[in-house]
Design a protein around this motif. Structure first.
Motif, PDB file in Angstrom:
ATOM      1  N   SER A  63      46.540  -1.606   5.403  1.00 26.08           N
ATOM      2  CA  SER A  63      46.137  -2.387   6.569  1.00 26.08           C
ATOM      3  C   SER A  63      47.184  -3.481   6.750  1.00 26.08           C
ATOM      4  O   SER A  63      47.119  -4.517   6.100  1.00 26.08           O
ATOM      5  CB  SER A  63      44.757  -2.996   6.348  1.00 26.08           C
ATOM      6  OG  SER A  63      44.493  -4.007   7.291  1.00 26.08           O
ATOM      7  N   CYS A 105      47.206   3.864   1.453  1.00 28.96           N
ATOM      8  CA  CYS A 105      46.743   3.532   2.794  1.00 28.96           C
ATOM      9  C   CYS A 105      46.817   2.009   2.924  1.00 28.96           C
ATOM     10  O   CYS A 105      46.380   1.280   2.027  1.00 28.96           O
ATOM     11  CB  CYS A 105      45.317   4.043   3.015  1.00 28.96           C
ATOM     12  SG  CYS A 105      44.846   4.197   4.748  1.00 28.96           S
ATOM     13  N   ASP A 160      41.060  -1.837   6.482  1.00 29.71           N
ATOM     14  CA  ASP A 160      41.017  -2.947   7.424  1.00 29.71           C
ATOM     15  C   ASP A 160      41.148  -4.253   6.641  1.00 29.71           C
ATOM     16  O   ASP A 160      41.072  -4.243   5.408  1.00 29.71           O
ATOM     17  CB  ASP A 160      39.684  -2.906   8.186  1.00 29.71           C
ATOM     18  CG  ASP A 160      39.717  -3.651   9.509  1.00 29.71           C
ATOM     19  OD1 ASP A 160      40.768  -4.193   9.876  1.00 29.71           O
ATOM     20  OD2 ASP A 160      38.672  -3.684  10.182  1.00 29.71           O
ATOM     21  N   TRP A 173      39.891   5.067   6.172  1.00 32.81           N
ATOM     22  CA  TRP A 173      40.274   3.916   6.983  1.00 32.81           C
ATOM     23  C   TRP A 173      40.359   2.676   6.089  1.00 32.81           C
ATOM     24  O   TRP A 173      39.661   2.580   5.081  1.00 32.81           O
ATOM     25  CB  TRP A 173      39.319   3.666   8.151  1.00 32.81           C
ATOM     26  CG  TRP A 173      37.889   3.404   7.759  1.00 32.81           C
ATOM     27  CD1 TRP A 173      36.883   4.317   7.656  1.00 32.81           C
ATOM     28  CD2 TRP A 173      37.298   2.139   7.417  1.00 32.81           C
ATOM     29  NE1 TRP A 173      35.721   3.707   7.263  1.00 32.81           N
ATOM     30  CE2 TRP A 173      35.946   2.368   7.117  1.00 32.81           C
ATOM     31  CE3 TRP A 173      37.792   0.836   7.336  1.00 32.81           C
ATOM     32  CZ2 TRP A 173      35.069   1.351   6.736  1.00 32.81           C
ATOM     33  CZ3 TRP A 173      36.926  -0.188   6.951  1.00 32.81           C
ATOM     34  CH2 TRP A 173      35.573   0.085   6.664  1.00 32.81           C
ATOM     35  N   ALA A 204      43.564   0.596  10.093  1.00 30.29           N
ATOM     36  CA  ALA A 204      44.469   1.745  10.026  1.00 30.29           C
ATOM     37  C   ALA A 204      43.715   2.949   9.469  1.00 30.29           C
ATOM     38  O   ALA A 204      42.750   2.792   8.727  1.00 30.29           O
ATOM     39  CB  ALA A 204      45.675   1.431   9.146  1.00 30.29           C
ATOM     40  N   CYS A 254      44.199   6.910   7.593  1.00 35.92           N
ATOM     41  CA  CYS A 254      45.110   7.728   6.802  1.00 35.92           C
ATOM     42  C   CYS A 254      44.468   9.093   6.566  1.00 35.92           C
ATOM     43  O   CYS A 254      43.309   9.172   6.160  1.00 35.92           O
ATOM     44  CB  CYS A 254      45.392   7.070   5.458  1.00 35.92           C
ATOM     45  SG  CYS A 254      46.114   5.422   5.597  1.00 35.92           S
TER      46      CYS A 254
END
Length: 180
Positions: A39, A37, A81, A79, A45, A47
């Motif tokens: 950012s 995952c 960030d 998530w 974002a 996932c």
């Protein structure tokens, strides 16, 4: 009868060829394989993951990956960030000393909900982001202006869940009410 049999064999062969070529529709399996995952450019974002409890297996970014600050799980979705990038995988329920709320999402420990004083400066009138996790129900206000340039919310300063930003020469002492 022979034509029907040939037709059936043809359909089976086309089906096999499609499966081998990757044309068959994907099946979402419950897997323990790690999920990457990312950012990108510091942006938030999400996932999809098949697990309820997630842990960071390997950080792949220079930016810090800190649970609850730059990554977490919210409503069953991972998530990231603030530039966090890594491999994530399933964790034992509630493992690693983490706390989970009634919905199964991560929750910070005691003492997290508090007020923080933060100085953020726009040097040479440039944009600057001062990172602090405000929380989903937090607030920020200007406590004291330290610059000659006017600090106006929405123009020369503002905030989001990731922290406080300043621009246009604004320098100030900001009061961050962290609330989960």
């Amino acid at each position: 009868m022979r034509a029907i049999g040939g037709w059936v064999v043809g359909v089976v062969l086309v089906g096999l060829a499609s499966g081998l070529l990757g044309l068959a529709s994907p099946v979402r399996a419950q897997s323990n394989a790690p999920v990457r995952c990312v950012s990108n450019d510091g942006h938030y974002a999400r996932c999809a993951v098949p697990w309820r409890y997630v842990e960071l297996y390997k950080q792949e970014s220079k930016a810090a990956c800190v649970r609850g600050e730059s990554w977490g799980v919210d409503r069953g979705t991972l998530w990231v960030d603030r530039g966090c990038r890594g491999l994530f995988g399933p964790a034992d329920r509630g493992g690693h000393g983490d706390r989970h709320d009634a919905r199964g999402g991560w929750r910070p420990g005691p003492g997290w909900d508090r007020q923080i004083s933060l100085q953020c400066d726009s040097n040479k009138k440039k944009y600057q982001m001062c990172q602090v996790d405000v929380g989903r129900n937090g607030r920020v206000r200007l406590g004291r202006q330290l610059s000659d340039a006017r600090c106006t919310e929405g123009y020369s300063w503002g905030w989001n869940r990731a922290g406080v930003w300043v621009a246009h020469g604004c320098r100030g002492q900001f009061l961050v009410d962290r609330r989960w």
